[in-house]
Design a protein around this motif. Sequence first.
Motif, PDB file in Angstrom:
ATOM      1  N   GLY A 115       0.815  -1.216   0.000  1.00  0.00           N
ATOM      2  CA  GLY A 115       0.000   0.000   0.000  1.00  0.00           C
ATOM      3  C   GLY A 115       0.838   1.250   0.000  1.00  0.00           C
ATOM      4  N   TYR A 138      -8.225   1.470   3.388  1.00  0.00           N
ATOM      5  CA  TYR A 138      -7.006   2.110   2.896  1.00  0.00           C
ATOM      6  C   TYR A 138      -7.049   3.605   3.179  1.00  0.00           C
ATOM      7  N   TYR A 183      -5.496   0.952  -2.980  1.00  0.00           N
ATOM      8  CA  TYR A 183      -4.722  -0.210  -2.564  1.00  0.00           C
ATOM      9  C   TYR A 183      -4.564  -1.148  -3.753  1.00  0.00           C
TER      10      TYR A 183
END
Length: 346
Positions: A91, A179, A99
Amino acid sequence: MVVTQVDSTSLDMITIIPSVTSEINVVAFKHRAIVAAILLVFALVGLLGNALVIISVIVGRRLRTITNILVVNLAFADFMACTFFPFQSAGLLSQTGRYPLHETVCAAVAAVQYISACCSVYTLVAISFVRWYVITRSIRGHQGLHTPKKIAIMVVIIWIFSISFMVVPPVLGIGTLGYSQYYSLCSLTKTNELGNYYVVLQGALIVIALLLTLVFYIRILCHVLRHNKQFRVKYAVDEDTGSSSTEAHQNKASSSIAAGSRPPMIKAINRKEIEITKNLFMVVCVFMFCFLATIVNFIIPGTSVFTLYSIMIAFGNSIVNPIIYGLNHPNFQEVFITIICCRPIR
């Protein structure tokens, strides 16, 4: 007129796209690349080190103690955290603002990181409680709470507690795991307005755990100092009265038992237990140091590159415990060397 409208629209699109990109990639890529590389090193060292701790307790007969059940639990939680560091690095290296894998994977990575951190800190609480109980209450064998079965139940309770408080709130809508585009990490997203309550819950659980741990170690220190003072006073009385060594030994033993203290034979056992407690307290100090930067960062409002590095330091706690055992614990040190050198364990 039509051409003019198209040109203006295209210009608007050009002006909008850079602003969105700059908002997504606030943290510079060079900082994210540095943290991603360090996390990969953490993963390698942490997996090897924590696996070594677990294997050492399994194969080393002298390491099969009741307290080391909790040490193995701590190593397993750190091992699980290190397993997902490469997913965090993926990431961090993403430059698309998304992501690289499925969003569910990122949410699972965040959940595992939070669960392992909560399990680690409350395992430290359990270790401090067991150390306090052994030194002050249960020196004469496996009595009371100091039994393998009850310690195993304690481990199960720690995992249930950690999973409940780290996973159930997002399931109920208090925070969303996913994320974080600002830091390019699998953690909390900013799409949920209740995310701040989840952060406060995490901070409160860690602070409570650390305070409980310190309370138990302070009580251990007070008990040891009081115990040593009683022996010094007794030795001084014996020397002043000029009694023989045999009589002094008997009088000291009888007075200690009468006062509710331990006989002289227990004093030697206490020394060993105190050394073990010192090593485990060092683990607590390192844990507090690793999370200190994150705690300070939460106190200071706003977002910055320092937040990313403070999270990296907190992740580093998962690799330091095997290093402490290898440097300060003689039994662990001996088994470590034996396993690394592929020699048979006696």
